[in-house]
Motif scaffolding. Structure first.
Motif, mmCIF file in Angstrom:
data_model
loop_
_atom_site.group_PDB
_atom_site.id
_atom_site.type_symbol
_atom_site.label_atom_id
_atom_site.label_comp_id
_atom_site.label_asym_id
_atom_site.label_seq_id
_atom_site.Cartn_x
_atom_site.Cartn_y
_atom_site.Cartn_z
ATOM 1 N N ARG A 295 -4.541 -1.584 6.469
ATOM 2 C CA ARG A 295 -6.165 -1.301 5.828
ATOM 3 C C ARG A 295 -6.645 -0.752 6.544
ATOM 4 N N CYS A 296 -6.568 -0.462 7.394
ATOM 5 C CA CYS A 296 -7.852 -0.252 8.847
ATOM 6 C C CYS A 296 -7.625 1.616 8.722
ATOM 7 N N VAL A 297 -6.653 2.308 8.936
ATOM 8 C CA VAL A 297 -6.186 3.284 8.688
ATOM 9 C C VAL A 297 -6.870 3.621 6.493
ATOM 10 N N LEU A 298 -6.520 3.230 5.768
ATOM 11 C CA LEU A 298 -6.845 3.102 4.534
ATOM 12 C C LEU A 298 -8.636 2.788 4.792
ATOM 13 N N PRO B 264 6.005 5.240 9.745
ATOM 14 C CA PRO B 264 5.860 5.456 8.138
ATOM 15 C C PRO B 264 4.576 5.958 7.355
ATOM 16 N N LEU B 265 3.779 6.540 8.105
ATOM 17 C CA LEU B 265 2.902 7.478 6.436
ATOM 18 C C LEU B 265 2.881 8.550 7.379
ATOM 19 N N ARG B 266 3.077 9.013 8.338
ATOM 20 C CA ARG B 266 3.751 10.431 8.632
ATOM 21 C C ARG B 266 2.210 10.977 9.267
ATOM 22 N N MET B 267 1.643 10.624 9.738
ATOM 23 C CA MET B 267 0.327 11.031 10.540
ATOM 24 C C MET B 267 1.003 11.152 11.622
ATOM 25 N N GLN B 268 -0.030 12.403 12.412
ATOM 26 C CA GLN B 268 0.179 12.974 13.937
ATOM 27 C C GLN B 268 -0.790 12.796 14.628
ATOM 28 N N MET C 137 0.503 -0.976 0.480
ATOM 29 C CA MET C 137 0.144 -0.075 0.225
ATOM 30 C C MET C 137 1.141 1.341 0.493
ATOM 31 N N ASN C 138 1.034 1.873 -0.721
ATOM 32 C CA ASN C 138 1.766 2.851 -1.147
ATOM 33 C C ASN C 138 0.977 4.934 -0.875
ATOM 34 N N PHE C 139 0.790 4.771 0.528
ATOM 35 C CA PHE C 139 0.607 5.895 1.191
ATOM 36 C C PHE C 139 0.645 5.884 2.052
ATOM 37 N N ALA C 140 0.399 7.743 2.672
ATOM 38 C CA ALA C 140 1.225 8.635 3.715
ATOM 39 C C ALA C 140 -0.724 9.472 3.824
ATOM 40 N N ALA C 141 -0.358 9.913 5.084
ATOM 41 C CA ALA C 141 -1.072 10.755 5.387
ATOM 42 C C ALA C 141 -0.782 11.846 6.508
ATOM 43 N N TRP D 110 -10.512 4.057 7.135
ATOM 44 C CA TRP D 110 -11.359 4.938 7.889
ATOM 45 C C TRP D 110 -10.982 6.144 7.395
ATOM 46 N N LEU D 111 -10.033 6.406 7.460
ATOM 47 C CA LEU D 111 -9.689 7.955 7.191
ATOM 48 C C LEU D 111 -9.914 8.606 5.747
ATOM 49 N N PRO D 112 -10.534 9.326 5.572
ATOM 50 C CA PRO D 112 -10.662 10.400 4.855
ATOM 51 C C PRO D 112 -9.945 10.172 3.504
ATOM 52 N N ARG D 113 -10.667 9.502 1.914
ATOM 53 C CA ARG D 113 -10.245 10.043 1.304
ATOM 54 C C ARG D 113 -9.138 11.420 0.766
ATOM 55 N N LYS D 114 -9.799 12.393 1.297
ATOM 56 C CA LYS D 114 -8.774 13.568 0.363
ATOM 57 C C LYS D 114 -7.726 13.646 1.910
ATOM 58 N N LEU D 115 -7.349 12.716 3.103
ATOM 59 C CA LEU D 115 -6.389 13.159 3.826
ATOM 60 C C LEU D 115 -5.142 11.809 3.136
ATOM 61 N N ILE D 116 -5.596 11.318 1.911
ATOM 62 C CA ILE D 116 -4.314 9.908 1.584
ATOM 63 C C ILE D 116 -3.470 10.242 0.856
ATOM 64 N N VAL D 117 -2.547 10.317 0.713
ATOM 65 C CA VAL D 117 -1.349 11.024 -0.619
ATOM 66 C C VAL D 117 -0.649 10.105 -0.641
ATOM 67 N N VAL D 118 -1.216 9.344 -2.286
ATOM 68 C CA VAL D 118 -0.379 8.672 -3.041
ATOM 69 C C VAL D 118 1.345 8.480 -2.767
ATOM 70 N N THR D 119 2.643 7.428 -2.911
ATOM 71 C CA THR D 119 3.562 7.963 -2.635
ATOM 72 C C THR D 119 3.947 6.565 -3.671
ATOM 73 N N LYS D 120 5.822 6.991 -3.808
ATOM 74 C CA LYS D 120 6.126 5.875 -4.433
ATOM 75 C C LYS D 120 6.759 4.173 -3.981
#
Length: 365
Positions: A121-124, A29-33, A1-5, A126-136
């Protein structure tokens, strides 16, 4: 899963310090607060100060458990918390418990010990889609930002700088490194948690003895439940299974089996003290070294606060000195102080603080 938030605010609630540390490290690694709460009460206070996008809520906590905390969260004046996602962290993934979570207002649950892939998977989910950032690159869960290492060995030699050198020649007796790394996300975090587990052995063993002696079956059950998960996270599967057995006995009210088996259980728990001592000492080497005067100041504040029975001040002092490197000659006294503070033994806290002050001041002469 290539994402951060990076814009997401997350609250992790758990009364177990090791559980908090591991869950936060897995999410790093997801860089969340990320904010941490060690009780339902603290979680509710934090929720009134910030709107969290996702809350991970431990199920079994003393005083106010995760179910009651969630119910109160849903009743807060701010309508935001009527729908904010709450995910239960539980070792009891049974159908009846899941229904209880749903009725309390929880949205989902994760089985403990939590694994990184399930957490992501749980983060992906339940988090609002606008907060998900696709990463490489996919997130790497290791508590340090580097790739996970292979299973490590018990510390056998030290480097010239004083650190533990991994020899690859074995592992701590009774502990499976592969299992520990699986649940903690990396060798680095696993090794650190071995030292953290060392630190709590005396206090937890004494607490279980006290609960049993005082007939506090519910408190006993909560303690073995937490220790079951902590032992599994470091890879001590046999110890974890024994705690699990005692947890089931506690829920069933089987005091006879608990009284029969607890002495043996505690003997095994305490046997890890010497096994894990090198890891505890290694953790301490990475702490901040402060002047003796700072230790003496904090210990005097703790001693005087205990005499006034100001427990919040005592706890604050303990948290502060846990960040300091323990001076030479004070390791045993520090272990005793942890136990006394955990057990709220007024005289022992004051006496141990006095002894530490005397040792420290004698060393400066």
């Amino acid at each position: 899963m290539n994402f951060a938030a990076p814009e997401a605010s997350v609250l992790i609630v758990d009364d177990n310090e090791i559980n908090l540390e591991v869950t936060a490290a897995l999410l790093e690694p997801l860089r969340m607060q990320i904010d941490l709460a060690d009780s339902g009460k603290q979680a509710l206070l934090l929720a009134q100060q910030k709107k969290y996008h996702l809350i991970f809520m431990d199920h079994m906590m003393p005083v106010m458990d995760g179910v009651e905390t969630t119910k109160r969260l849903r009743r807060l004046p701010d309508p935001y918390y009527r729908t904010a996602p709450v995910v239960a962290l539980t070792a009891n993934a049974l159908a009846d418990v899941q229904e209880m979570f749903r009725q309390a207002g929880m949205n989902d649950y994760l089985a403990k010990p939590v694994e990184a892939k399930d957490l992501y998977r749980c983060v992906l989910k339940w988090l609002p889609r606008k907060l998900i950032v696709v990463t490489k690159k996919p997130p790497v869960s290791n508590g340090s930002g580097s790739a996970p290492q292979t299973a490590g060995a018990a510390p056998e030699t030290q480097t010239k700088s004083g650190g533990i050198k991994q020899t690859g020649a074995g592992s701590p007796p009774g502990i499976d490194p592969a299992e520990g790394i699986r649940y903690t996300g990396s060798e680095k975090m696993w090794l650190k948690l071995l030292g953290d587990f060392y630190k709590l052995i005396d206090a937890k063993a004494n607490k279980l003895e006290s609960c049993l002696a005082d007939g506090l079956l519910k408190d006993y059950t909560i303690e073995v439940h937490a220790l079951k998960n902590t032992a599994r996270m470091i890879g001590a599967s046999h110890l974890s299974e024994w705690f699990f057995k005692m947890e089931k006995c506690g829920k069933a009210g089987d005091v006879e089996t608990i009284e029969k088996e607890t002495p043996g259980l505690l003997q095994e728990l305490r046997s890890f003290k010497e096994i894990l001592r090198p890891y505890g000492e290694e953790n301490d080497r990475h702490k901040r070294e402060v002047p003796v005067s700072e230790w003496v100041t904090q210990l005097k504040i703790m001693r005087d606060a205990m005499e006034r029975f100001s427990l919040d001040t005592v706890d604050a002092c303990m948290q502060q000195i846990e960040q300091y490197r323990v001076p030479e000659g004070c390791s045993g006294l520090m272990d005793s102080l942890r136990v006394a503070v955990t057990d709220v033994k007024m005289k022992d806290v004051m006496d141990t603080a006095e002894q530490m002050i005397a040792v420290l001041q004698e060393g400066t002469k």
